[in-house]
Scaffold this active site. Structure first.
Site, PDB file in Angstrom:
ATOM      1  N   LEU A   1       0.987  -1.068  -0.025  1.00  0.00           N
ATOM      2  CA  LEU A   1       0.170   0.037  -0.286  1.00  0.00           C
ATOM      3  C   LEU A   1       0.804   1.276   0.008  1.00  0.00           C
ATOM      4  CD1 LEU A   1      -2.766   1.502   0.352  1.00  0.00           C
ATOM      5  CD2 LEU A   1      -2.414   1.116   2.752  1.00  0.00           C
TER       6      LEU A   1
ATOM      7  N   GLY B   1       2.140   7.881   3.019  1.00  0.00           N
ATOM      8  CA  GLY B   1       2.137   7.071   4.032  1.00  0.00           C
ATOM      9  C   GLY B   1       0.795   6.923   4.634  1.00  0.00           C
ATOM     10  N   SER B   2       0.774   8.104   5.604  1.00  0.00           N
ATOM     11  CA  SER B   2      -0.356   8.020   6.312  1.00  0.00           C
ATOM     12  C   SER B   2      -1.693   8.596   5.361  1.00  0.00           C
ATOM     13  CB  SER B   2      -0.377   9.067   7.591  1.00  0.00           C
ATOM     14  OG  SER B   2       0.458   8.357   8.526  1.00  0.00           O
TER      15      SER B   2
ATOM     16  N   ARG C   1      24.109  -7.127  38.603  1.00  0.00           N
ATOM     17  CA  ARG C   1      25.276  -6.027  38.868  1.00  0.00           C
ATOM     18  C   ARG C   1      25.171  -5.304  40.233  1.00  0.00           C
ATOM     19  NH1 ARG C   1      29.210  -3.232  36.369  1.00  0.00           N
ATOM     20  NH2 ARG C   1      28.717  -0.920  36.247  1.00  0.00           N
TER      21      ARG C   1
ATOM     22  N   GLU D   1       1.690   0.074  10.465  1.00  0.00           N
ATOM     23  CA  GLU D   1       0.312  -0.293  10.806  1.00  0.00           C
ATOM     24  C   GLU D   1      -0.469   1.372  10.982  1.00  0.00           C
ATOM     25  OE1 GLU D   1      -1.548  -2.856  10.203  1.00  0.00           O
ATOM     26  OE2 GLU D   1      -0.214  -4.563   9.953  1.00  0.00           O
TER      27      GLU D   1
ATOM     28  N   PRO E   1       6.650   6.139  -1.898  1.00  0.00           N
ATOM     29  CA  PRO E   1       7.442   6.848  -1.502  1.00  0.00           C
ATOM     30  C   PRO E   1       6.757   8.366  -1.038  1.00  0.00           C
ATOM     31  CG  PRO E   1       8.277   5.963  -3.378  1.00  0.00           C
ATOM     32  CD  PRO E   1       6.990   5.190  -3.241  1.00  0.00           C
TER      33      PRO E   1
END
Length: 381
Positions: free
Chosen positions: A125, A131-132, A268, A363, A128
């Site tokens: 999906l 995106g959102s 430790r 996602e 470049p």
């Protein structure tokens, strides 16, 4: 309400946990450092039924519920976030899309191979420049004579260079916006489909992530998943399920980091005593433990609602948002507890921290999740 896992869920958890201890933890560092995709281990996950967790048995899958799926992804994520991402993306994106919207012939042909892990699935999906804002995608599919022809580029595609089957989203009617996108199924090796550069990432380095390029990629009508121009709406319907798996992955990464940190601070010594006795360390452990427990419960709530056929989009967004940010905070605390050693690759907590960041991005970013949650709360109120 019952907050206890069923005996079947506990048995699955024990099985995956044992596998991770033997087959994953000893190799995770090497896979990360060399950015090597662990093909043999993924094949073993297929033999265990974990590459087809949600696929019904009639299609060769395990036929498990979403709670089982979340449990499995969390346990794998504890050992290696990259491997957990491979399982999550394969199941939640490519496989789930074919299962939910593919034709019966498509399901019977591809799901058995995908569920067994003999081939991997990729879902394309993101581009470049989108995106959102996924509706601004530029990949186009045009109808020419008797077939579709796809041209464009996709970016950040998990399993992009190694998949056997690809689900590709492309614009088929630009004027219709969200009602003008179609999903296509394409096999690897089809002329016009090629993987571009593999991406060198901050984290999740042994998960395969690549660019895809389509140059006059031809797809016959039988390769359309669902209906023409319904791909985007179908995508929005099943993305919420993927967010449950990313929430589970985030919980696993956070818990894996804290397990390493707790073991370290008990051994430790500073100022003549183990640093686990210092209140500053105890508060970090308490905060992380509380947040990860809450994240797990939110994730299982979303999974339960999905299994019960109840609305779960908001619950999945809440789980994904909280779990991913809780994992980020927890892994940062784990690095802090290791002090200078935490900033080196001698210990795995820096890898957990790098891997956790992806869960706030993939996602749907945290910002997108907040948009989803706020809009639904406002509309409901």
């Amino acid at each position: 309400m019952n907050f206890e896992l069923s005996p079947e869920h506990v048995a699955l958890q024990d099985m995956v946990r044992s596998f991770v201890e033997k087959e994953v933890r000893p190799h995770a560092r090497g896979w990360d450092e060399t950015a090597t995709f662990p093909a043999e281990t993924v094949a073993k996950l297929g033999e265990l039924g974990l590459m087809g967790v949600i696929v019904p048995e009639e299609y060769g899958g395990s036929g498990m519920d979403t709670i089982s799926y979340a449990i499995a992804v969390e346990e794998i994520g504890k050992g290696d976030g990259s491997l957990g991402l491979t399982v999550a993306s394969h199941n939640s994106l490519c496989v789930a899309h074919i299962l939910a919207f593919g034709s019966e012939a498509m399901r019977r042909k591809y799901l058995p191979e995908l569920a067994s892990g003999r081939i991997l699935g990729a879902w394309a999906l993101t581009e470049p420049g989108s995106g959102s804002d996924s509706l601004s995608m530029r990949t186009r599919a045009e109808w020419r004579k008797d077939r579709w022809v796809i041209n464009g580029t996709k970016m950040f595609i998990t399993q992009g260079s190694i998949a056997g089957v690809y689900v590709i989203l492309a614009v088929t009617d630009k004027e219709k916006g969200r009602d003008g996108v179609t999903a296509f199924l394409v096999e690897a090796g089809t002329p016009g489909l090629s993987a571009g550069k593999n991406l060198h990432k901050l984290g999740m380095r042994s998960s395969d992530t690549a660019e895809l390029v389509f140059e006059d990629l031809e797809v016959k009508p039988g390769g359309v998943i669902g209906e023409v121009n319904a791909g985007f709406r179908d995508t929005m319907r099943h993305l919420a399920g993927g967010r449950i798996s990313i929430a589970a992955l985030a919980v696993g990464i956070g818990r894996g980091a804290m397990e390493e940190a707790i073991a370290y601070v008990k051994e430790r010594h500073q100022f003549g005593r183990p640093i686990s006795s210092f209140q500053a360390i105890q508060w970090m452990i308490a905060d992380a433990g509380t947040e990860l427990d809450a994240a797990s419960l939110l994730t299982l709530r979303a999974a339960y609602r999905k299994d019960a056929g109840l609305p779960y989009v908001q619950e999945a967004a809440i789980a994904k948002l909280f779990a991913s940010e809780a994992a980020m905070r927890s892994t940062i605390k784990a690095v802090q507890m290791f002090g200078g050693y935490g900033y080196t690759r001698e210990y795995p907590v820096e890898r957990y921290m790098r891997d956790a960041k992806l869960c706030e991005i993939g996602e749907g970013t945290s910002e997108v999740q907040r948009m989803i949650i706020a809009r639904r709360l406002i509309r409901g109120h």
